[in-house]
Enzyme design. Structure first.
Site, PDB file in Angstrom:
ATOM      1  N   ASN A 200      17.689 -36.018 -84.819  1.00  0.00           N
ATOM      2  CA  ASN A 200      19.023 -35.881 -84.626  1.00  0.00           C
ATOM      3  C   ASN A 200      19.267 -34.593 -83.786  1.00  0.00           C
ATOM      4  OD1 ASN A 200      21.856 -35.195 -84.406  1.00  0.00           O
ATOM      5  ND2 ASN A 200      21.579 -34.764 -86.704  1.00  0.00           N
TER       6      ASN A 200
ATOM      7  N   LYS B 274      21.562 -33.375 -82.165  1.00  0.00           N
ATOM      8  CA  LYS B 274      22.881 -32.626 -82.386  1.00  0.00           C
ATOM      9  C   LYS B 274      23.369 -32.406 -81.085  1.00  0.00           C
ATOM     10  CE  LYS B 274      21.311 -31.141 -86.767  1.00  0.00           C
ATOM     11  NZ  LYS B 274      21.071 -30.125 -88.102  1.00  0.00           N
TER      12      LYS B 274
ATOM     13  N   HIS C 144      27.233 -37.081 -91.115  1.00  0.00           N
ATOM     14  CA  HIS C 144      26.449 -35.845 -91.185  1.00  0.00           C
ATOM     15  C   HIS C 144      27.063 -34.776 -91.900  1.00  0.00           C
ATOM     16  CE1 HIS C 144      23.894 -32.416 -90.224  1.00  0.00           C
ATOM     17  NE2 HIS C 144      23.062 -33.321 -89.984  1.00  0.00           N
TER      18      HIS C 144
ATOM     19  N   GLU D  40      27.310 -31.703 -90.847  1.00  0.00           N
ATOM     20  CA  GLU D  40      28.196 -30.853 -89.853  1.00  0.00           C
ATOM     21  C   GLU D  40      29.531 -31.525 -89.399  1.00  0.00           C
ATOM     22  OE1 GLU D  40      24.675 -30.504 -87.196  1.00  0.00           O
ATOM     23  OE2 GLU D  40      24.045 -29.302 -89.060  1.00  0.00           O
TER      24      GLU D  40
ATOM     25  N   GLU E 148      20.366 -35.050 -97.274  1.00  0.00           N
ATOM     26  CA  GLU E 148      20.380 -33.625 -96.404  1.00  0.00           C
ATOM     27  C   GLU E 148      21.017 -32.867 -97.199  1.00  0.00           C
ATOM     28  OE1 GLU E 148      19.136 -34.333 -91.967  1.00  0.00           O
ATOM     29  OE2 GLU E 148      21.467 -34.544 -92.121  1.00  0.00           O
TER      30      GLU E 148
ATOM     31  N   GLY F  20      18.362 -26.393 -91.000  1.00  0.00           N
ATOM     32  CA  GLY F  20      18.489 -25.268 -90.010  1.00  0.00           C
ATOM     33  C   GLY F  20      18.063 -23.877 -90.791  1.00  0.00           C
TER      34      GLY F  20
ATOM     35  N   SER G 295      15.089 -28.863 -92.581  1.00  0.00           N
ATOM     36  CA  SER G 295      13.903 -28.225 -92.087  1.00  0.00           C
ATOM     37  C   SER G 295      12.565 -28.799 -92.260  1.00  0.00           C
ATOM     38  CB  SER G 295      14.063 -26.864 -93.182  1.00  0.00           C
ATOM     39  OG  SER G 295      15.126 -26.204 -92.847  1.00  0.00           O
TER      40      SER G 295
HETATM   41  P1  13P Z   1      17.168 -29.318 -89.406  1.00  0.00           P
HETATM   42  O1  13P Z   1      15.629 -30.006 -89.188  1.00  0.00           O
HETATM   43  O2  13P Z   1      17.149 -28.651 -87.857  1.00  0.00           O
HETATM   44  O3  13P Z   1      16.953 -28.467 -90.618  1.00  0.00           O
HETATM   45  O4  13P Z   1      18.190 -30.249 -89.440  1.00  0.00           O
HETATM   46  C1  13P Z   1      18.270 -31.358 -90.072  1.00  0.00           C
HETATM   47  C2  13P Z   1      19.206 -32.337 -89.890  1.00  0.00           C
HETATM   48  O5  13P Z   1      20.411 -31.927 -89.917  1.00  0.00           O
HETATM   49  C3  13P Z   1      19.174 -33.483 -89.142  1.00  0.00           C
HETATM   50  O6  13P Z   1      20.241 -34.380 -89.300  1.00  0.00           O
END
Ligand code: 13P
Length: 251
Positions: free
Chosen positions: A12, A14, A99, A101, A169, A175, A214
């Site tokens: 992803n 983002k 997601h 976010e 997740e 992150g 992560s």
């Molecule tokens: P990270 O791998 O950067 O922690 O992000 C995970 C994520 O949100 C994937 O959709």
């Protein structure tokens, strides 16, 4: 990982990447071509601006692509949104939905996620439906209740004979470099599996359940070996060909 489920590693990106980033995908395709055949499906979900050119570069290497969101409707007066048929037109086969976010930044409810998933399925996309608790919810002992209620409400009843993917997740792991313990991942994935089987029977037993948050080259081998973990949804580490390739190789 369950034998009958083809594992899936999805990147992803983002809100990261410009046309300069396509070189990383070409590098990844080269690494995949040079090594052993990957034991998983490899998906990259770039920003919508890169879907078409990235699909063209990725496809010969067997890498497929996905969007990061779609609108419930196929077209119309919705400035800034993107419809599922547009993602298909740009070469996508998957779409990430719900997601954390988007749930946080755009106040997306599970009911909205479900309607987006129905639109995705109707257009021939496989939705990757995300669920996960916040740190406060986990500390309060509420993680399973939150995740299962998101799952119930976000996953549509009818998949139109196609597949879906679920991604667990934990918000606090995204992150941050933090990950749940192997026992906590195993427990949550078992709970998700049980809910899917209770609701969909054999169909639910075949849904890939990805772990995200992560996931790195350093922890991928251990996390991907956990029961009911059928792959990963990778953020930061999917932006660099070497790191993403290391995670793919860990399957
Ligand atoms: P990270 O791998 O950067 O922690 O992000 C995970 C994520 O949100 C994937 O959709």
């Amino acid at each position: 990982m369950a034998d009958e489920i083809t594992p899936l590693i999805a990147g992803n990106w983002k809100m990261n990447g410009t046309s300069a980033s396509l070189a990383e995908v070409a590098r990844l395709a080269g690494l995949l071509a040079a090594g052993e055949r990957p034991r998983c499906m490899v998906v990259i979900c770039p920003p919508a601006t890169l879907l078409a050119p990235l699909t063209a570069i990725a496809a010969p290497g067997g890498i497929v692509t996905g969007g990061q969101d779609c609108h419930p409707l196929p077209n119309g007066a919705h400035t800034g949104d993107i419809a599922a048929p547009m993602l298909v037109d740009a070469g996508a086969q998957f779409v990430i939905l719900g997601h954390s976010e988007r749930r946080a930044d755009h106040a997306e409810s599970s009911e909205l996620v479900r309607s987006k998933a129905m639109a995705a399925i109707g257009s021939g996309l496989t939705p990757i439906i995300c669920v996960g608790e916040t740190e406060a919810e986990r500390r309060a002992g509420d993680a399973e209740r939150i995740v299962t209620s998101q799952l119930e409400a976000s996953v549509p009843d009818d998949w139109g004979g196609r597949g879906i993917v679920v991604a667990y997740e934990p918000v606090w792991a995204i992150g941050t470099g933090l990950t749940p313990t192997a026992a906590d991942i195993a427990q949550m994935h078992a709970t998700i599996r049980q809910r899917l089987v209770d609701r969909f029977g054999a169909g639910g037993a075949g849904v890939p359940i990805l772990y995200g948050g992560s996931l790195k080259p350093t922890n991928a081998r251990d996390i991907l070996a956990i029961e009911n973990v059928n792959g990963g949804l990778v953020g930061g580490a999917s932006l660099l060909a070497n790191d993403f390739h290391a995670i793919i190789s860990a399957v």
